[in-house]
Scaffold this motif. Sequence first.
Motif, PDB file in Angstrom:
ATOM      1  N   SER A   1      40.661  47.797  46.130  1.00 27.19           N
ATOM      2  CA  SER A   1      41.243  48.453  44.956  1.00 27.19           C
ATOM      3  C   SER A   1      40.292  48.405  43.777  1.00 27.19           C
ATOM      4  O   SER A   1      40.694  48.575  42.629  1.00 27.19           O
ATOM      5  CB  SER A   1      42.566  47.777  44.580  1.00 27.19           C
ATOM      6  OG  SER A   1      42.349  46.404  44.278  1.00 27.19           O
TER       7      SER A   1
ATOM      8  N   THR B   1      35.731  38.749  45.102  1.00 27.61           N
ATOM      9  CA  THR B   1      36.501  39.963  45.366  1.00 27.61           C
ATOM     10  C   THR B   1      36.590  40.335  46.836  1.00 27.61           C
ATOM     11  O   THR B   1      37.465  41.109  47.228  1.00 27.61           O
ATOM     12  CB  THR B   1      35.889  41.157  44.606  1.00 27.61           C
ATOM     13  OG1 THR B   1      34.574  41.418  45.124  1.00 27.61           O
ATOM     14  CG2 THR B   1      35.805  40.861  43.110  1.00 27.61           C
TER      15      THR B   1
ATOM     16  N   ASP C   1      42.128  41.585  42.424  1.00 24.88           N
ATOM     17  CA  ASP C   1      43.038  42.257  41.498  1.00 24.88           C
ATOM     18  C   ASP C   1      43.284  41.452  40.235  1.00 24.88           C
ATOM     19  O   ASP C   1      44.247  41.693  39.513  1.00 24.88           O
ATOM     20  CB  ASP C   1      44.377  42.549  42.184  1.00 24.88           C
ATOM     21  CG  ASP C   1      45.107  41.278  42.611  1.00 24.88           C
ATOM     22  OD1 ASP C   1      44.471  40.191  42.567  1.00 24.88           O
ATOM     23  OD2 ASP C   1      46.289  41.370  42.981  1.00 24.88           O
ATOM     24  N   ARG C   2      42.390  40.518  39.944  1.00 21.38           N
ATOM     25  CA  ARG C   2      42.644  39.605  38.828  1.00 21.38           C
ATOM     26  C   ARG C   2      41.359  39.326  38.052  1.00 21.38           C
ATOM     27  O   ARG C   2      40.293  39.110  38.634  1.00 21.38           O
ATOM     28  CB  ARG C   2      43.238  38.295  39.357  1.00 21.38           C
ATOM     29  CG  ARG C   2      43.833  37.389  38.292  1.00 21.38           C
ATOM     30  CD  ARG C   2      44.573  36.236  38.973  1.00 21.38           C
ATOM     31  NE  ARG C   2      45.155  35.310  38.011  1.00 21.38           N
ATOM     32  CZ  ARG C   2      46.353  35.472  37.444  1.00 21.38           C
ATOM     33  NH1 ARG C   2      47.073  36.540  37.751  1.00 21.38           N
ATOM     34  NH2 ARG C   2      46.814  34.577  36.592  1.00 21.38           N
TER      35      ARG C   2
ATOM     36  N   LYS D   1      46.631  46.651  39.359  1.00 20.54           N
ATOM     37  CA  LYS D   1      46.731  47.305  40.660  1.00 20.54           C
ATOM     38  C   LYS D   1      45.349  47.754  41.132  1.00 20.54           C
ATOM     39  O   LYS D   1      45.029  47.710  42.319  1.00 20.54           O
ATOM     40  CB  LYS D   1      47.672  48.499  40.566  1.00 20.54           C
ATOM     41  CG  LYS D   1      47.926  49.199  41.896  1.00 20.54           C
ATOM     42  CD  LYS D   1      48.870  50.379  41.740  1.00 20.54           C
ATOM     43  CE  LYS D   1      48.161  51.547  41.037  1.00 20.54           C
ATOM     44  NZ  LYS D   1      48.991  52.781  41.051  1.00 20.54           N
ATOM     45  N   ALA D   2      44.506  48.196  40.184  1.00 23.19           N
ATOM     46  CA  ALA D   2      43.141  48.630  40.494  1.00 23.19           C
ATOM     47  C   ALA D   2      42.246  48.297  39.311  1.00 23.19           C
ATOM     48  O   ALA D   2      42.708  48.266  38.162  1.00 23.19           O
ATOM     49  CB  ALA D   2      43.083  50.122  40.803  1.00 23.19           C
TER      50      ALA D   2
ATOM     51  N   THR E   1      46.055  40.967  35.470  1.00 19.21           N
ATOM     52  CA  THR E   1      46.348  41.352  36.843  1.00 19.21           C
ATOM     53  C   THR E   1      46.530  42.860  36.874  1.00 19.21           C
ATOM     54  O   THR E   1      47.300  43.413  36.072  1.00 19.21           O
ATOM     55  CB  THR E   1      47.618  40.658  37.364  1.00 19.21           C
ATOM     56  OG1 THR E   1      47.447  39.244  37.268  1.00 19.21           O
ATOM     57  CG2 THR E   1      47.877  41.032  38.818  1.00 19.21           C
TER      58      THR E   1
END
Length: 477
Positions: free
Chosen positions: A309, A286, A130-131, A143-144, A141
């Motif tokens: 995500s 990831t 997420d980063r 959420k998706a 950063t």
Amino acid sequence: MSKERSNAQPDLHCDVAVIGAGTAGLAAERAARRQGAKTLLIDDQWAGTTCASVGCMPSKLLIVAGEALTAVKGAATFGIGVGDVQVDGRAVMERVQRERDHFVSATKKGFDDLPEGVALTATACFTGPDRLALSDGRTVTAKAIVIATGSYPAIPEPFDTLGDLALTNETIFELPDLPKSLAVIGSGPVGVELAQAMARLGVDVALFAQDDSLGAVKDEHVQAALKRIIARDMALHLDVEVDAYRDGEEVVVSWSGTEAGERRFDYVLVATGRPPRLKGLGLETTGIELDDHGTPVYDPHTQRCGASSIFIAGDADHDRPILHEASDEGAIAGRNAAGYPAVEPTERTPSFSLIFTDPPVAVLGTAPDEDSAIGTSDYREQGRARMENKAEGVVRFYAEADTGKLTGASLIGPGMDHIAHLLALALMRGETARTLLDMPFYHPTLEEGLRDGLREICSALRSDMRVDRDQGCPPGA
């Protein structure tokens, strides 16, 4: 073009971050924003879409130039004398570049419609699921995250040693003039299209491929017709291994396999494929599953990578490298990224691809199996095609043997790039050979040539589904 502010905070936060501002990336960002998500769209060049800059549009500009010359040369068939015809190679390439730049400019204007703060000029690399780390030192950063990084032209050995004499679809359109000779390496749609276009403009072209097919067309009848047509314009060297080296301002190409030989060319066009642009993206951080080629494993109905995500769309997923598919995938990925963790599958449209040769090739739906009913329409005697001096090609329909419901088609012939859209709609609506025959076919048109193949399927069904040949029209009409 830059939408970011110089005083932006070192760390950025959003609902959906999209990497890549091509067709898929733009569609993903737009779809996510429409769902109410706070978005960021990250691109290092903002050069416009692959289609506008180095793909669909410049290639078709070159193709239509070749078609114009072919039409002029064929005018004598209709009793029209045009005299000596000359090709101004510089003028041809100037128009290709001028119109290409017009399409690119129109695409870039769309960037100006992005809301303030959405567009970031940087490269991005995952440091976690997420980063993202940006090349300007900032981090994101989200959420998706949607991967829409596109693809790049592969230049394998030995062509990577040829310098500027090795062209790709990203450099060929920058030539100031048409070359005198060109070796095309690769027989996929890009190689076949550009090889024929150049050959029809008077370039001495030879096409080389490691396999024995053109355009990845599976149907043997359509494949045979495509080979006959392409071979009229150039030398075909299929099922061969190719070597090459630079000798001054020429390339020496040698080949062996089903045949062997050697000759010199001004340039080599390397059209051996476009792998996904994923190198350096940090996918190893990831936790998502990668296939043997390092491409994320994903669900084509949600564009989601596993249970993560992270979503992927367009050429980056190496599935359907076609503009309308990239746009659809981007929209699916964007919607689901905005709704994450709630993810909804989307029914995909039937597979549909075109090769813009002259005449064009189309492949739709699924290939036939041993139980399929198959119908054939031969365009060598089709009425309207004969009028236009374009009587060649074949249409192959595939259908369920018990119902006649169409499942796919492969076709080559005049106007098939347009006719294929009719058949794509038929597949989407679940039409049968019988229901298609119920529609009106205006006479004389290219479309009415489809009836022979549809009737053949109907005749293979149970007796109450059979249809008799219409009377009153010339054979092949």
